[in-house]
Scaffold this motif. Structure first.
Motif, PDB file in Angstrom:
ATOM      1  N   SER A 111      32.451  42.078  43.217  1.00  0.00           N
ATOM      2  CA  SER A 111      32.863  42.416  44.582  1.00  0.00           C
ATOM      3  C   SER A 111      34.211  43.099  44.466  1.00  0.00           C
ATOM      4  O   SER A 111      34.771  43.214  43.377  1.00  0.00           O
ATOM      5  CB  SER A 111      32.962  41.148  45.446  1.00  0.00           C
ATOM      6  OG  SER A 111      34.021  40.333  44.972  1.00  0.00           O
ATOM      7  N   ALA A 112      34.762  43.532  45.575  1.00  0.00           N
ATOM      8  CA  ALA A 112      36.026  44.263  45.531  1.00  0.00           C
ATOM      9  C   ALA A 112      37.167  43.395  45.077  1.00  0.00           C
ATOM     10  O   ALA A 112      38.221  43.879  44.681  1.00  0.00           O
ATOM     11  CB  ALA A 112      36.325  44.843  46.926  1.00  0.00           C
ATOM     12  N   SER A 113      36.985  42.100  45.108  1.00  0.00           N
ATOM     13  CA  SER A 113      38.098  41.210  44.765  1.00  0.00           C
ATOM     14  C   SER A 113      37.850  40.402  43.497  1.00  0.00           C
ATOM     15  O   SER A 113      38.653  39.571  43.148  1.00  0.00           O
ATOM     16  CB  SER A 113      38.370  40.264  45.936  1.00  0.00           C
ATOM     17  OG  SER A 113      37.208  39.506  46.212  1.00  0.00           O
ATOM     18  N   GLU A 114      36.682  40.596  42.831  1.00  0.00           N
ATOM     19  CA  GLU A 114      36.387  39.835  41.633  1.00  0.00           C
ATOM     20  C   GLU A 114      36.309  40.760  40.426  1.00  0.00           C
ATOM     21  O   GLU A 114      35.790  41.876  40.514  1.00  0.00           O
ATOM     22  CB  GLU A 114      35.067  39.082  41.791  1.00  0.00           C
ATOM     23  CG  GLU A 114      35.118  37.961  42.808  1.00  0.00           C
ATOM     24  CD  GLU A 114      33.826  37.139  42.813  1.00  0.00           C
ATOM     25  OE1 GLU A 114      33.047  37.303  41.859  1.00  0.00           O
ATOM     26  OE2 GLU A 114      33.638  36.354  43.746  1.00  0.00           O
ATOM     27  N   VAL A 115      36.826  40.265  39.282  1.00  0.00           N
ATOM     28  CA  VAL A 115      36.797  41.023  38.035  1.00  0.00           C
ATOM     29  C   VAL A 115      36.175  40.141  36.970  1.00  0.00           C
ATOM     30  O   VAL A 115      36.538  38.974  36.825  1.00  0.00           O
ATOM     31  CB  VAL A 115      38.204  41.468  37.601  1.00  0.00           C
ATOM     32  CG1 VAL A 115      38.154  42.132  36.237  1.00  0.00           C
ATOM     33  CG2 VAL A 115      38.802  42.381  38.644  1.00  0.00           C
ATOM     34  N   ILE A 116      35.213  40.685  36.238  1.00  0.00           N
ATOM     35  CA  ILE A 116      34.605  39.975  35.112  1.00  0.00           C
ATOM     36  C   ILE A 116      34.857  40.810  33.866  1.00  0.00           C
ATOM     37  O   ILE A 116      34.627  42.027  33.866  1.00  0.00           O
ATOM     38  CB  ILE A 116      33.092  39.775  35.327  1.00  0.00           C
ATOM     39  CG1 ILE A 116      32.841  38.946  36.604  1.00  0.00           C
ATOM     40  CG2 ILE A 116      32.473  39.098  34.116  1.00  0.00           C
ATOM     41  CD1 ILE A 116      31.372  38.799  36.939  1.00  0.00           C
ATOM     42  N   THR A 117      35.318  40.196  32.809  1.00  0.00           N
ATOM     43  CA  THR A 117      35.601  40.940  31.574  1.00  0.00           C
ATOM     44  C   THR A 117      35.284  40.076  30.376  1.00  0.00           C
ATOM     45  O   THR A 117      35.225  38.844  30.464  1.00  0.00           O
ATOM     46  CB  THR A 117      37.062  41.403  31.524  1.00  0.00           C
ATOM     47  OG1 THR A 117      37.245  42.217  30.367  1.00  0.00           O
ATOM     48  CG2 THR A 117      37.997  40.203  31.443  1.00  0.00           C
TER      49      THR A 117
END
Length: 629
Positions: free
Chosen positions: A54-60
């Motif tokens: 989503s615009a506020s979540e980051v997965i790396t």
């Protein structure tokens, strides 16, 4: 020159991205099966763009860099590992274990989720995978607005054995010399930060740096000790972290100890001292004395010193001096037969030095004899040789002065008849004192018996031993000489006092036949005088006085009497000038007389006496003036 950047809803990766996803285990051969039995842990790195949930979540995945933006509400860090047995996953931030809470969550798949990330969450996150066969670790950087971030450690690393040490910047390194030290400065930032190294705030040349932010300090020595700093800078800012490098030096023995030398100089010779040594030293001391034991060691940092006696801590009366480097033992007892140990320790190692005390008193010994006083006859004796011993070794006899001396009894030796020998008497007086004379003595062959008797024997018995001594010799062969003097010269000198004038004559040394020789040949004879006082004729004078006249009056204050005083020759009695008698005191030529009060009827007598006295006084004054003139 910067890597390709992709902005995805508040997430930016510093790694190059690709449309294809690739999993790279850090320590696994891709051709081998991931399910192979008994496999060490291997963490998979996924090099790809971040996936936007989503615009506020980051997965790396690991191996990337996360840049936090103002709209980021969640960051999910994936960690996948293979191994058999199955590895256990744990997370650490900046070298410290992550403490999970309602914002820092560990997901069931071992991913780490950070909710509502803030500036305090910035740092290096490490995923650690471990099983019974080993471990693996991979880090990911989480930065704020692209500012540089340095992976640091606050550990203290002490190395005394390994030849190479590698640490993260921020660590304190304590290591021995001749070791290769590598300091790692792992930097994250967007754009990529430039790294600069400093030592004690002075920039290091490029020759010291290696690739990938590593600084190698090879074969270190004391000169390499200092503060090493890594500065990372990009257009968003800069950050600096430092590591302190301390070069350790294990304790080592020194050949001397200045503190002990200075202490002995001030204490004089009343205190005995010894330096402990790795092989062990020894000192002999008398009971009741004090002893100083020095521990001469050096090292960096300065070693701590512990003293032991027979392997245990000291319980006897003692003092520690010079920061523990000197042990003073007070009132040494004869029971101290153990070993004293100096244990010197620092972070680089330790060393022990030992010494032992030999408690020994001084005593007299008479176990040796002097040489026999005679080789034969009846008088040969030997005396016991008095020696002062300490621990069986002879020392100066002054150490035994307080001990009672044993009685010394002489021992007879070499009591036997002596071999025949020539006996001689003293030489007789010389027949002449000079000019050549003869001396004689008596020569006999005798044998001294064990009873002390001298028995005459045949001359052949002595002739077989030695040549017969002579019984006649010449003597006083020097020529006969004498002192000869000339006649006295004229008497010269002023007549200041009696017998002060002098006269001279010459003195010669000559033989009886009148031949002059050097004065040295007459030096044994009394030498006549060459100068003497004399009496000149002009000095043979004296003062002659006449009889006193009748007193000028029978009473009153002005009566006197007078006499004449002349300088005359002693022999002729003729007057001479008065200055010839000036060296003698001149007698008075007048004096007062009849000084008694007069009665009234004697006024004329008093008047006549006064007039006569005045006239005579004038004459006396005139005579005195003529005398001194």
């Amino acid at each position: 020159e910067y890597p390709l950047h992709r902005y995805v809803s508040g997430f930016t990766s510093s790694l190059r991205t690709s449309s294809a996803e690739t999993f790279l285990p850090t320590s696994v051969d891709p051709a081998s099966s991931l399910l192979r039995l008994h496999q060490k842990p291997a963490i998979l790195r996924k090099i790809s763009a971040a996936q936007q949930l989503s615009a506020s979540e980051v997965i790396t995945h690991l191996g990337q860099t996360v840049v936090l933006a103002s709209g980021t509400l969640s960051v999910l860090l994936h960690c996948e590992a293979v191994g058999n047995p199955k590895p256990t996953i744990s997370w650490a931030k900046n070298g410290e274990e992550v403490k999970y809470n309602d914002r820092m969550l560990l997901q069931p798949d071992d991913s780490l989720q950070i909710l509502a990330p803030v500036e305090a969450d910035v740092g290096f996150y490490a995923c650690n995978a471990s099983n019974a066969l080993g471990s693996d670790s991979v880090s990911i950087a989480v930065t704020l607005a692209g500012k540089p971030l340095i992976k640091t450690s606050r550990a203290t690393v002490i190395n005394t054995e390994s030849s190479a040490v590698t640490v993260d910047i921020g660590s304190t390194v304590k290591t021995v010399q001749r070791v290769n030290v590598t300091i790692s400065c792992q930097v994250a930032g967007v754009p990529e930060a430039e790294v600069t190294w400093f030592k004690n705030k002075v920039k290091l040349s490029s020759a010291h740096r290696l690739h990938n932010g590593l600084l190698l300090i090879a074969n270190i020595s004391q000169s390499d000790q200092g503060l090493y700093s890594c500065k990372a800078a990009n257009l968003h800012g800069e950050v600096t972290e430092s590591s302190l490098l301390l070069v350790l030096e294990a304790p080592r023995p020194l050949p001397y100890l200045e503190d002990l030398t200075a202490m002995l100089s001030s204490a004089g010779t009343s205190i005995q001292s010894v330096l402990a040594s790795p092989s062990g030293s020894k000192m002999t001391i008398s009971p009741g004395k004090s002893a100083l034991i020095g521990c001469a060691v050096d090292g960096h940092p300065t070693p701590n010193i512990t003293w032991l006696y027979s392997g245990e801590h000291l319980r006897l009366e003692h003092h520690l001096l010079a920061a523990g480097r000197i042990l003073q033992i007070l009132n040494v007892s004869d029971a101290l037969h153990g070993e004293f140990t100096c244990l010197a320790q620092n972070e680089a190692g330790s060393i022990t030095q030992k010494t032992s005390l030999a408690i020994q008193d001084y005593w007299w010994s008479v176990d040796k004899l002097t040489a026999c006083s005679a080789s034969c006859g009846h008088k040969g004796v030997q005396l016991p040789q008095l020696r002062c011993l300490l621990d069986g070794a002879e020392v100066n006899i002054s150490y035994c002065k307080e001990k009672p001396k044993p009685a010394l009894q002489p021992i007879a030796c070499n009591r036997r008849d002596c071999p025949s020998r020539w006996m001689v008497t003293s030489w007789s007086p010389c027949t002449r004192s000079c000019g050549g004379g003869i001396q004689m003595r008596r020569v006999t062959c005798q044998c001294l018996t064990v009873k002390g008797n001298s028995v005459p024997v045949s001359t052949e018995a002595c002739a077989q031993v030695s040549k017969r001594p002579v019984d006649t010799q010449n003597c006083n062969r020097q020529p006969c000489v004498e002192w000869v003097s000339s006649s006295w010269g004229q008497c010269n000198g002023p007549c200041i006092g009696p017998r002060l004038a002098v006269q001279h004559r010459q003195i010669f040394c000559q033989t009886k036949d009148g031949t002059s020789v050097s004065s040295d040949q007459c030096s044994a004879l009394p030498r006549p005088l060459s100068t003497q006082n004399c009496w000149t004729d002009i000095c043979s004078v004296h003062w002659r006085v006449s009889l006193w006249t009748v007193c000028t009056a029978t009473c009153g204050n002005y009566s006197f009497r007078s006499r004449r005083v002349h300088c005359v020759h002693v022999h002729t009695n003729k007057p001479v000038l008065e200055h010839h008698c000036s060296w003698r005191p001149r007698p008075a030529n007048w004096q007062r007389c009849n000084i008694t009060p007069c009665e009234n009827g004697n006024f004329s007598e008093r008047s006549r006496g006064s007039v006569v006295w005045i006239e005579e006084r004038k004459k006396s004054r005139l005579s005195e003036m003529q005398h001194w003139t």
